[in-house]
Design a protein around this motif. Structure first.
Motif, PDB file in Angstrom:
ATOM      1  N   THR A 153      47.928  51.574  36.928  1.00  0.00           N
ATOM      2  CA  THR A 153      47.028  51.433  38.072  1.00  0.00           C
ATOM      3  C   THR A 153      47.892  51.231  39.312  1.00  0.00           C
ATOM      4  O   THR A 153      48.090  50.104  39.760  1.00  0.00           O
ATOM      5  CB  THR A 153      46.081  50.242  37.888  1.00  0.00           C
ATOM      6  OG1 THR A 153      46.875  49.082  37.621  1.00  0.00           O
ATOM      7  CG2 THR A 153      45.101  50.466  36.746  1.00  0.00           C
TER       8      THR A 153
ATOM      9  N   ALA B 265      46.304  49.270  42.453  1.00  0.00           N
ATOM     10  CA  ALA B 265      46.131  47.837  42.219  1.00  0.00           C
ATOM     11  C   ALA B 265      47.481  47.139  42.093  1.00  0.00           C
ATOM     12  O   ALA B 265      47.653  46.018  42.576  1.00  0.00           O
ATOM     13  CB  ALA B 265      45.298  47.620  40.952  1.00  0.00           C
TER      14      ALA B 265
ATOM     15  N   ALA C 123      48.691  44.111  44.539  1.00  0.00           N
ATOM     16  CA  ALA C 123      49.126  42.832  43.983  1.00  0.00           C
ATOM     17  C   ALA C 123      50.566  42.515  44.367  1.00  0.00           C
ATOM     18  O   ALA C 123      50.900  41.373  44.686  1.00  0.00           O
ATOM     19  CB  ALA C 123      48.974  42.849  42.459  1.00  0.00           C
TER      20      ALA C 123
ATOM     21  N   ASN D 268      44.500  41.060  47.767  1.00  0.00           N
ATOM     22  CA  ASN D 268      43.437  40.750  46.829  1.00  0.00           C
ATOM     23  C   ASN D 268      42.929  42.063  46.246  1.00  0.00           C
ATOM     24  O   ASN D 268      42.340  42.875  46.968  1.00  0.00           O
ATOM     25  CB  ASN D 268      42.316  39.991  47.538  1.00  0.00           C
ATOM     26  CG  ASN D 268      41.210  39.599  46.594  1.00  0.00           C
ATOM     27  OD1 ASN D 268      41.244  39.906  45.404  1.00  0.00           O
ATOM     28  ND2 ASN D 268      40.207  38.917  47.119  1.00  0.00           N
ATOM     29  N   ILE D 269      43.126  42.263  44.959  1.00  0.00           N
ATOM     30  CA  ILE D 269      42.736  43.505  44.300  1.00  0.00           C
ATOM     31  C   ILE D 269      41.221  43.690  44.346  1.00  0.00           C
ATOM     32  O   ILE D 269      40.718  44.796  44.521  1.00  0.00           O
ATOM     33  CB  ILE D 269      43.239  43.531  42.843  1.00  0.00           C
ATOM     34  CG1 ILE D 269      44.756  43.480  42.825  1.00  0.00           C
ATOM     35  CG2 ILE D 269      42.749  44.759  42.110  1.00  0.00           C
ATOM     36  CD1 ILE D 269      45.337  43.266  41.458  1.00  0.00           C
ATOM     37  N   ASN D 270      40.475  42.602  44.245  1.00  0.00           N
ATOM     38  CA  ASN D 270      39.015  42.703  44.230  1.00  0.00           C
ATOM     39  C   ASN D 270      38.440  43.063  45.599  1.00  0.00           C
ATOM     40  O   ASN D 270      37.327  43.562  45.693  1.00  0.00           O
ATOM     41  CB  ASN D 270      38.408  41.382  43.745  1.00  0.00           C
ATOM     42  CG  ASN D 270      38.836  41.081  42.323  1.00  0.00           C
ATOM     43  OD1 ASN D 270      38.998  41.982  41.512  1.00  0.00           O
ATOM     44  ND2 ASN D 270      39.064  39.809  42.029  1.00  0.00           N
ATOM     45  N   ALA D 271      39.186  42.803  46.676  1.00  0.00           N
ATOM     46  CA  ALA D 271      38.693  43.110  48.022  1.00  0.00           C
ATOM     47  C   ALA D 271      39.119  44.500  48.480  1.00  0.00           C
ATOM     48  O   ALA D 271      38.742  44.931  49.562  1.00  0.00           O
ATOM     49  CB  ALA D 271      39.212  42.075  49.012  1.00  0.00           C
TER      50      ALA D 271
ATOM     51  N   THR E 284      37.090  50.704  47.214  1.00  0.00           N
ATOM     52  CA  THR E 284      37.043  51.593  46.052  1.00  0.00           C
ATOM     53  C   THR E 284      36.960  53.033  46.522  1.00  0.00           C
ATOM     54  O   THR E 284      36.683  53.303  47.688  1.00  0.00           O
ATOM     55  CB  THR E 284      35.820  51.268  45.179  1.00  0.00           C
ATOM     56  OG1 THR E 284      34.647  51.527  45.941  1.00  0.00           O
ATOM     57  CG2 THR E 284      35.834  49.832  44.706  1.00  0.00           C
TER      58      THR E 284
END
Length: 166
Positions: free
Chosen positions: A70, A73, A77, A82-85, A88
């Motif tokens: 990935t 990501a 990192a 922040n990977i979640n922010a 997409t």
């Protein structure tokens, strides 16, 4: 006499090395005539992980393989993000297509680019001697990085990764 041999030896070494360079670099030519593997298409996989408790994780149908790379990501990192922010692909496509989408954009761009390259193929001698016309062809479409840097700074945009001074 030994000095004469040294100079002769160095001259022969320079001539031998200069004979190794040959041809015109084809990296920037508009048409690629080389055949070979694409070194950027090979991405190494991650190492396999052994479960610590002895139990296997639950299967995730339609999910991802934990050994698959990935890169986006991993880069986020590694840079402390922040990977979640992170945006997409779906949100990027939705943002880019907010004003509508042409159904045949790839065909349109292909035809326009072929026409542009045909009109900017270089003069007879440039084509005959395979002179690189890439920069001449796309000069009007290039971005002056220093002018853009000054424009952004005037607007108050921070530019921590600015290009080096001229």
């Amino acid at each position: 006499m030994p000095m004469h041999r040294t100079v002769l030896g160095m001259t022969l070494a320079v001539l031998a090395l200069s004979a190794c360079s040959g041809g015109v670099p084809t990296l920037m030519n508009l048409r690629n005539t080389e055949s070979g593997p694409d070194e950027f298409s090979v991405v190494p996989t991650r190492e396999l992980e052994l479960p610590t408790s002895g139990e296997l994780p639950a299967p995730t149908p339609g999910g991802f393989n934990r050994a698959d790379p990935t890169p986006e990501a991993d880069a986020i990192a590694a840079l402390g993000g922040n990977i979640n922010a992170a945006p997409t692909a779906d949100s990027l496509v939705a943002y880019a297509s907010r004003f509508g989408v042409s159904g045949n954009i790839r065909g349109t761009l292909l035809a326009e680019d072929e026409d542009f390259r045909r009109r900017n193929d270089g003069r007879v001698l440039e084509r005959l001697f395979r002179n690189n016309v890439y920069f001449d062809a796309y000069r009007d479409q290039s971005l002056d990085q220093y002018a853009e840097l000054e424009r952004l700074r005037r607007q108050g945009v921070q530019t921590p990764t600015a290009p080096p001074a001229r």
